[in-house]
Structure formats: structure tokens, C-alpha cells
Scaffold this motif. Structure first.
Motif, short mmCIF file in Angstrom:
data_model
loop_
_atom_site.label_atom_id
_atom_site.label_comp_id
_atom_site.label_asym_id
_atom_site.label_seq_id
_atom_site.Cartn_x
_atom_site.Cartn_y
_atom_site.Cartn_z
N GLY A 116 8.79 4.28 -15.62
CA GLY A 116 10.20 4.19 -15.24
C GLY A 116 10.54 4.83 -13.92
O GLY A 116 11.72 4.96 -13.57
N LEU A 117 9.53 5.26 -13.15
CA LEU A 117 9.78 5.78 -11.81
C LEU A 117 9.99 4.62 -10.84
O LEU A 117 9.56 3.49 -11.09
CB LEU A 117 8.63 6.68 -11.36
CG LEU A 117 8.50 7.99 -12.14
CD1 LEU A 117 7.21 8.71 -11.76
CD2 LEU A 117 9.71 8.89 -11.89
N THR A 118 10.64 4.91 -9.72
CA THR A 118 11.06 3.85 -8.81
C THR A 118 10.29 3.89 -7.49
O THR A 118 10.28 4.93 -6.81
CB THR A 118 12.56 3.99 -8.48
OG1 THR A 118 13.30 4.14 -9.69
CG2 THR A 118 13.06 2.78 -7.71
N PRO A 119 9.62 2.80 -7.11
CA PRO A 119 8.96 2.78 -5.80
C PRO A 119 9.98 2.65 -4.68
O PRO A 119 10.97 1.94 -4.81
CB PRO A 119 8.05 1.55 -5.88
CG PRO A 119 8.72 0.66 -6.88
CD PRO A 119 9.41 1.56 -7.86
N HIS A 120 9.73 3.36 -3.58
CA HIS A 120 10.61 3.30 -2.41
C HIS A 120 9.72 3.08 -1.19
O HIS A 120 8.75 3.80 -0.99
CB HIS A 120 11.41 4.59 -2.26
CG HIS A 120 12.14 4.68 -0.96
ND1 HIS A 120 13.32 4.01 -0.71
CD2 HIS A 120 11.85 5.36 0.19
CE1 HIS A 120 13.73 4.27 0.52
NE2 HIS A 120 12.86 5.08 1.10
N PHE A 121 10.07 2.10 -0.37
CA PHE A 121 9.27 1.78 0.80
C PHE A 121 10.05 2.06 2.08
O PHE A 121 11.27 1.90 2.14
CB PHE A 121 8.86 0.30 0.77
CG PHE A 121 7.85 -0.03 -0.30
CD1 PHE A 121 6.49 0.07 -0.05
CD2 PHE A 121 8.28 -0.42 -1.56
CE1 PHE A 121 5.57 -0.23 -1.03
CE2 PHE A 121 7.35 -0.72 -2.55
CZ PHE A 121 6.00 -0.62 -2.29
N GLU A 122 9.31 2.51 3.09
CA GLU A 122 9.86 2.74 4.41
C GLU A 122 9.17 1.81 5.41
O GLU A 122 8.00 1.45 5.23
CB GLU A 122 9.66 4.19 4.84
CG GLU A 122 10.53 5.19 4.11
CD GLU A 122 11.99 5.15 4.54
OE1 GLU A 122 12.25 4.67 5.67
OE2 GLU A 122 12.85 5.60 3.77
N LYS A 123 9.88 1.46 6.46
CA LYS A 123 9.35 0.56 7.47
C LYS A 123 8.07 1.12 8.07
O LYS A 123 7.96 2.30 8.36
CB LYS A 123 10.40 0.35 8.58
CG LYS A 123 10.00 -0.67 9.63
CD LYS A 123 11.11 -0.83 10.66
CE LYS A 123 10.72 -1.85 11.73
NZ LYS A 123 11.80 -2.01 12.75
N LYS A 126 2.84 1.32 4.42
CA LYS A 126 2.45 0.40 3.35
C LYS A 126 2.64 0.99 1.97
O LYS A 126 3.08 0.31 1.04
CB LYS A 126 0.99 -0.02 3.53
CG LYS A 126 0.71 -0.82 4.78
CD LYS A 126 -0.78 -1.17 4.88
CE LYS A 126 -1.07 -1.94 6.16
NZ LYS A 126 -2.52 -2.23 6.29
N ALA A 127 2.29 2.26 1.79
CA ALA A 127 2.29 2.88 0.47
C ALA A 127 3.70 3.20 -0.01
O ALA A 127 4.59 3.50 0.80
CB ALA A 127 1.43 4.14 0.47
N PRO A 128 3.92 3.18 -1.31
CA PRO A 128 5.24 3.50 -1.86
C PRO A 128 5.46 4.99 -2.05
O PRO A 128 4.55 5.74 -2.40
CB PRO A 128 5.22 2.80 -3.23
CG PRO A 128 3.77 2.88 -3.63
CD PRO A 128 2.97 2.74 -2.36
N PHE A 129 6.69 5.43 -1.80
CA PHE A 129 7.14 6.76 -2.17
C PHE A 129 7.68 6.70 -3.59
O PHE A 129 7.95 5.62 -4.14
CB PHE A 129 8.27 7.23 -1.25
CG PHE A 129 7.87 7.49 0.18
CD1 PHE A 129 7.40 8.73 0.56
CD2 PHE A 129 8.00 6.49 1.14
CE1 PHE A 129 7.07 8.99 1.88
CE2 PHE A 129 7.67 6.73 2.46
CZ PHE A 129 7.19 7.99 2.84
N VAL A 130 7.91 7.86 -4.18
CA VAL A 130 8.65 7.96 -5.44
C VAL A 130 10.11 8.22 -5.09
O VAL A 130 10.43 9.26 -4.49
CB VAL A 130 8.10 9.09 -6.33
CG1 VAL A 130 8.95 9.24 -7.59
CG2 VAL A 130 6.65 8.83 -6.70
N ALA A 131 10.98 7.28 -5.42
CA ALA A 131 12.39 7.39 -5.03
C ALA A 131 13.02 8.66 -5.61
O ALA A 131 13.91 9.26 -4.98
CB ALA A 131 13.16 6.16 -5.50
N GLU A 132 12.58 9.08 -6.79
CA GLU A 132 13.18 10.24 -7.45
C GLU A 132 12.67 11.57 -6.90
O GLU A 132 13.20 12.64 -7.25
CB GLU A 132 12.89 10.18 -8.96
CG GLU A 132 13.58 9.05 -9.69
CD GLU A 132 12.84 7.72 -9.60
OE1 GLU A 132 13.33 6.74 -10.17
OE2 GLU A 132 11.78 7.65 -8.94
#
Length: 209
Positions: A116-123, A126-132
Motif C-alpha cells: 500500500g505504499l505509493t511510488p513517486h517519480f521525479e524527472k 528512473k527509480a521510484p521514491f516512496v511518496a510517504e
């Protein structure tokens, strides 16, 4: 005070899980972070690591130890493929989800979706951050250093982006890890919350700190 004494042979004879728990506690509490990666097909992965360490500040480089390649290591293989990964501090609000990320999901199951964690991407990353996550940073793979003694590897990465609330950064450059609620861990299942103990002045040869 009477101290217990164990030899390397004693440690080696311990039941496997007990030995892992025991030896893993030797360094004391270590920062616990979620490492976010993605493969070339776009499948995201999230794994908890307590082996993150500072290697240098100019440039900013961070080390991460990956365990022996006895099973498919999704984090390591993704980093090798894309050269991109993120490190996200774990706080108490996401602790149970972060701990669940240690389960051995198959490659086609994303820990983001499973917990239930949310992936967050920045320009341009490539790799996702944890939005939380309240403190998170992106890295670009610099080198992989083998550790032949136990077939682990030291993953060395250059920091390319850092994200956090500005209120947690002091004018002298120190981070308020207590305010960020950045957790630490020992063994495989024990976690600690930070608290302010004491802060001393920069040590110099003079007798008084």
C-alpha cells in the motif's frame, strides 16, 4: 560484572536464525531505509536495508551492502540494469509496511502494491521514491565493490537529488532526525525511534570539549 564469552566456533554453531539475529546486532542500532528500484520492463521494487552508510561528502556518496547472491536479488539486479535507485528513510507511520517489504515477493509483484505504499517519480530519475517518506534521496550507481569473504558487494552511489521538509535542516547543515522520526533497527525485526541525547562541539586537541 561477569561477561559471557563466545568464540567464533560458538557463534558458528548457533542455529542459523539465532546467529543472524545475534551478529546483526553487533553494530548496534543502524538506520533502516527502503531502497526503491525499477527494472527495464518497468516493474518497481522496494526493499528494506539497514546497511546504508556514508562514504564521503564531496562528492556526496553513499554505500549500501547487498547480501550474497544465493537467491535472485531484485534490488541489486535492478541497480545493475538501470544504474538508478532511491533511499527512503523509514518512519513510524510506515514501519509495518516497510517491514512487510522484507517478504520474498516474486519479481512480478511490486512491494509498493503489496504493502500500500505509493511510488513517486521525479524527472530524469528512473527509480521510484516512496511518496510517504519524509526524507528521501536518489542515487546513481558509481561502482560495485565485491567483498569476497562472504560474497556480498558494496554498492557505491552518487547522490543526485534529496527531498525533505526544509524545517528539518539546521543552518549548520545538520538534519533533525528526531523530527523526521527516522527509525533504526537491529537484528531482523527490532526497531528504535530516535531521541536527542547530547551534542558536543567539534573535537580538537585542547583538553575540554
Amino acid at each position: 560484572m561477569k561477561l559471557a564469552t563466545l568464540t567464533s566456533a560458538d557463534i558458528g554453531s548457533m542455529e542459523k536464525l539465532a546467529r543472524v539475529q545475534f551478529v546483526n546486532s553487533f553494530p548496534g542500532p543502524k538506520p533502516i531505509s527502503l531502497v526503491g528500484t525499477i527494472d527495464e520492463q518497468g516493474n518497481t521494487n522496494l526493499a528494506p536495508f539497514s546497511s546504508v552508510t556514508h562514504l564521503g561528502s564531496d562528492p556526496a556518496i553513499i554505500g549500501l551492502v547487498s547480501r550474497p547472491d544465493l537467491v535472485d536479488r531484485h534490488t541489486l539486479s535492478n541497480i545493475l540494469a538501470t544504474r538508478s535507485y532511491t533511499i527512503n528513510h523509514v518512519h513510524s507511520g510506515i514501519l509495518e509496511q516497510a517491514h512487510q517489504c522484507s517478504a520474498r515477493y516474486s519479481r512480478d509483484v511490486s512491494e509498493f502494491s503489496a504493502t500500500g505504499l505509493t511510488p513517486h517519480f521525479e524527472k530524469n530519475i528512473k527509480a521510484p521514491f516512496v511518496a510517504e517518506a519524509r526524507f528521501r534521496y536518489a542515487l546513481e550507481l558509481a561502482e560495485i565493490i565485491p567483498i569476497p569473504t562472504n560474497n556480498t558487494v558494496l554498492i557505491v552511489g552518487k547522490v543526485t537529488l534529496v527531498q525533505f521538509e526544509e524545517k528539518h535542516l539546521s543552518s549548520d547543515g545538520s538534519l533533525d532526525l528526531v523530527g523526521l522520526d527516522s527509525l533504526s533497527s537491529t537484528a531482523l525485526d527490532t526497531y528504535f525511534q530516535p531521541s536527542n541525547a547530547v551534542r558536543l562541539s567539534y573535537a580538537k586537541p585542547e583538553p575540554n570539549p
